[in-house]
Motif scaffolding. Structure first.
Motif, PDB file in Angstrom:
ATOM      1  N   PRO A 144       0.843  -1.205   0.000  1.00  0.00           N
ATOM      2  CA  PRO A 144       0.000   0.000   0.000  1.00  0.00           C
ATOM      3  C   PRO A 144       0.879   1.256   0.000  1.00  0.00           C
TER       4      PRO A 144
ATOM      5  N   HIS B  61      -1.838   1.499   6.368  1.00  0.00           N
ATOM      6  CA  HIS B  61      -3.097   0.942   5.872  1.00  0.00           C
ATOM      7  C   HIS B  61      -3.089  -0.578   5.835  1.00  0.00           C
ATOM      8  N   GLY B  62      -1.914  -1.182   5.930  1.00  0.00           N
ATOM      9  CA  GLY B  62      -1.850  -2.635   5.886  1.00  0.00           C
ATOM     10  C   GLY B  62      -0.540  -3.120   5.316  1.00  0.00           C
ATOM     11  N   ASP B  63      -0.483  -4.413   5.042  1.00  0.00           N
ATOM     12  CA  ASP B  63       0.733  -5.024   4.503  1.00  0.00           C
ATOM     13  C   ASP B  63       0.709  -5.112   2.980  1.00  0.00           C
TER      14      ASP B  63
ATOM     15  N   ALA C 255      -2.092  -4.528  -0.670  1.00  0.00           N
ATOM     16  CA  ALA C 255      -3.363  -3.991  -1.181  1.00  0.00           C
ATOM     17  C   ALA C 255      -3.629  -4.594  -2.552  1.00  0.00           C
TER      18      ALA C 255
ATOM     19  N   PHE D  79     -10.764  -0.122  -2.814  1.00  0.00           N
ATOM     20  CA  PHE D  79      -9.463  -0.752  -2.611  1.00  0.00           C
ATOM     21  C   PHE D  79      -9.549  -1.687  -1.406  1.00  0.00           C
TER      22      PHE D  79
ATOM     23  N   ASN E 182      -7.335  -3.524   1.525  1.00  0.00           N
ATOM     24  CA  ASN E 182      -6.076  -3.587   2.262  1.00  0.00           C
ATOM     25  C   ASN E 182      -6.028  -4.850   3.111  1.00  0.00           C
TER      26      ASN E 182
ATOM     27  N   ARG F  96      -3.861  -7.375   5.903  1.00  0.00           N
ATOM     28  CA  ARG F  96      -2.816  -7.552   6.906  1.00  0.00           C
ATOM     29  C   ARG F  96      -2.565  -9.059   7.037  1.00  0.00           C
TER      30      ARG F  96
END
Length: 581
Positions: free
Chosen positions: A38, A43-45, A47, A89, A91, A93
């Motif tokens: 991302p 926002h996370g690991d 996307a 989108f 996202n 994890r």
């Protein structure tokens, strides 16, 4: 192992299941579905754009696609959360074990980590440097040499069969000028006073060539007319200059697989064969070009010429290949040379040109497209100019060369490794200011030092662990309990390592080796950051004599970073530092 590829496969499996269930319509094209880091790590690991690219052909709202997909992805053990953001989108994890498994893969695969079969053994010809054989390589050639060599190594890393090639421009009038210049040095070696008129090469590098010619032929050419010695001295001087150029390239660690002589195209029927190939396709005709707007190019004349219909293959205008007097234009041997490449069976061609060759891009691409019937793509990369600075001032002249800064000037000043890395810290089509002082500076602002220091720091840490009686051999580190790596800073390093296979493929697809240099700097930054945290947090200290198991895990992480840094530096042609002095 490529974790991004693995998660993309998971996304595609979930989409296929949604089609089978009727959530998505049949016939959707998943080719543009991507999984990538991302833009904001918060926002996370990872996307995916799946909902955004499929919504329109599926005639659905992006968020509806994303919501359904999120539910399926969250069911996978590797995915701890799947959250829809913005218009659609998604996202993701991932569980810690995913990142810990990356470290295991790096240690297991060692220098093969990140390699792939993207190239599938396809044959690619990378032509670079290709300087006129009239003197030593200058700093502009240095950038093209470094860029081309790194690109060749990058393509080899992802499975292409690469040929490194140098095109010797020994067929034009500049080689006659070289011969006349060497003749003056030859006369000088015989004790005569000489004057270098405009158009000759006055550099001191020709002094030993003149002496070598004297040693070979004695006074046989002294005061003889040009027709007696021109051809012989031209060949002698060209060979001498190519020996000099080979030595210059070797000082940068560059070895070519093939040197191709332009002169070999003349009088051998090769030019005629290439043009016949185009003529047989209806692409050669006699005609008069319209006068160009603005500055007239060298190959335009207001008379009938033999022309190539390059406009049928994407060029702006048709191009002359033979002048009205029957002489070949400069373009004709270039067509023949690339025809030879096509006939040699290459699947892809790459040319590395200087910025002053921008006008050649469209015509050369048109020629290769026509010669290969569109089968063989040609990518032309232009390298912009390099300005050297020293002590805050532009460094402009080499006494040895007479008029320019040589490749050897740069290598002697900062060394081959620094030269190569620094020239790859900008995209090839951007101008580059090379500060010789900053290139040797030991600070975070010097990217080559920062990356090399990271590797040296790891090597030092491994030595300290061994001195403390903690085993650091490959077998021990491969068996380390990686589940002990739980801190966010440690996992951040693992996440950066996971990006390496993806980064390499992107760099290879775009022919952009500078991406490797950028990545290595980012990876080094993460390693240095983790190291500094260990100064205040004992749990993050790499070596802890009282906890060998934790030390093994942290040494495994450090070793994995060193493996990837070494692989990346290998692509760039730089030797990894074991220690800093």
């Amino acid at each position: 192992m490529n974790l991004f590829t693995d998660i993309r496969s998971l996304v595609l499996d979930c989409l296929t299941a949604m089609v089978d269930e009727g959530t998505l319509p049949e016939g959707l094209d998943f080719a543009n579905v991507a999984v990538e880091p991302p833009r904001d790590a918060a926002h996370g690991d990872m996307a995916t754009n799946a909902a955004m690219v499929l919504a329109k052909p599926a005639k659905m709202k992006p968020r509806d696609v994303a919501d359904a997909l999120a539910g399926k992805l969250a069911a996978d053990a590797r995915v701890t959360s799947a959250e829809v953001a913005g218009p659609g989108f998604l996202n993701l994890r991932l569980d810690r074990s995913s990142w810990q498994s990356v470290l295991g893969a790096v240690l297991a695969e060692d220098i093969k980590f990140g390699r792939s079969d993207l190239g599938a053994g396809k044959r690619v010809n990378v032509e670079y440097v290709s300087a006129n054989p009239t003197g030593p390589l200058h700093v502009g050639h240095t950038r093209g040499a470094v860029f081309g060599d790194a690109l060749a190594s990058l393509l080899d890393f992802v499975g292409y069969d690469v040929t490194r090639e140098y095109y010797i421009n020994d067929g034009g009038g500049q080689v006659d000028v070289l011969a006349r210049s060497v003749y003056l040095r030859y006369l000088e070696a015989h004790g005569q006073e000489v004057a270098f008129v405009d158009g000759t090469y006055p550099g001191d590098y020709l002094v030993p060539v003149g002496q070598a010619l004297k040693d070979k032929v004695g006074d046989a050419y002294v005061n003889q007319p040009e027709d007696v010695w021109l051809e012989e001295i031209r060949n002698f001087a060209t060979d001498a200059m190519m020996d000099l150029i080979r030595a210059d390239l070797a000082s940068l660690g560059i070895q070519m697989d093939k040197f191709f002589s332009e002169k070999s195209l003349y009088g051998t029927g090769l030019i005629e064969s290439a043009l016949k190939s185009l003529d047989d396709k209806g692409l050669i005709y006699e005609g008069v070009l319209e006068p160009p707007k603005g500055k007239k190019p060298d190959d335009w004349e207001p008379r009938e010429q033999t022309l190539f219909k390059s406009t049928e293959h994407g060029d702006d205008v048709d191009r002359p290949v033979k002048k009205s007097d029957g002489a070949w234009t400069y373009f004709a041997p270039d067509i023949a040379y690339h025809y030879d490449k096509v006939e040699r069976g290459f699947d892809m061609l790459i040319d590395i040109f200087g910025a002053d060759h921008g006008g050649y891009v469209k015509r050369m691409k048109a020629a290769v497209s026509a010669l290969s019937d569109g089968r063989v793509p040609l990518d032309i990369k232009l390298c912009q100019l390099v300005k050297l600075f020293k002590d805050g001032q532009e460094f402009k002249m080499s006494k040895r060369a007479g008029t320019f800064v040589t490749l050897r000037d740069v290598v002697d000043a900062v060394g081959p490794d620094v030269t190569r890395f620094m020239l790859l810290t900008r995209k090839n089509d951007q101008g580059f200011d090379f500060d010789l002082d900053k290139a040797l500076e030991q600070s975070k602002d010097n990217p080559v030092f920062y990356v090399q220091y990271a590797n040296a720091r790891i090597c030092s840490t491994l030595r300290k662990a061994a001195e403390a009686g903690i085993a650091t051999d490959d077998a021990t580190l491969a068996a380390a309990d990686l589940t002990l790596l739980q801190d966010a800073a440690q996992l951040t390093v693992a996440k950066k390592l996971a990006e390496w296979p993806r980064l390499v493929e992107i760099a290879a697809r775009t022919n952009e080796p500078h991406r490797v240099a950028f990545y290595l700097y980012d990876l080094a930054s993460e390693l240095h950051g983790l190291y500094h945290l260990g100064k205040t947090n004992e749990d993050l200290r790499f070596v802890n004599e009282s906890n060998p198991s934790a030390t093994h895990a942290k040494m495994a992480l450090a070793k994995a970073v060193s493996i990837v840094i070494s692989a990346g530096l290998g692509i760039l042609g730089v030797t990894p530092a074991q220690e800093m002095r």
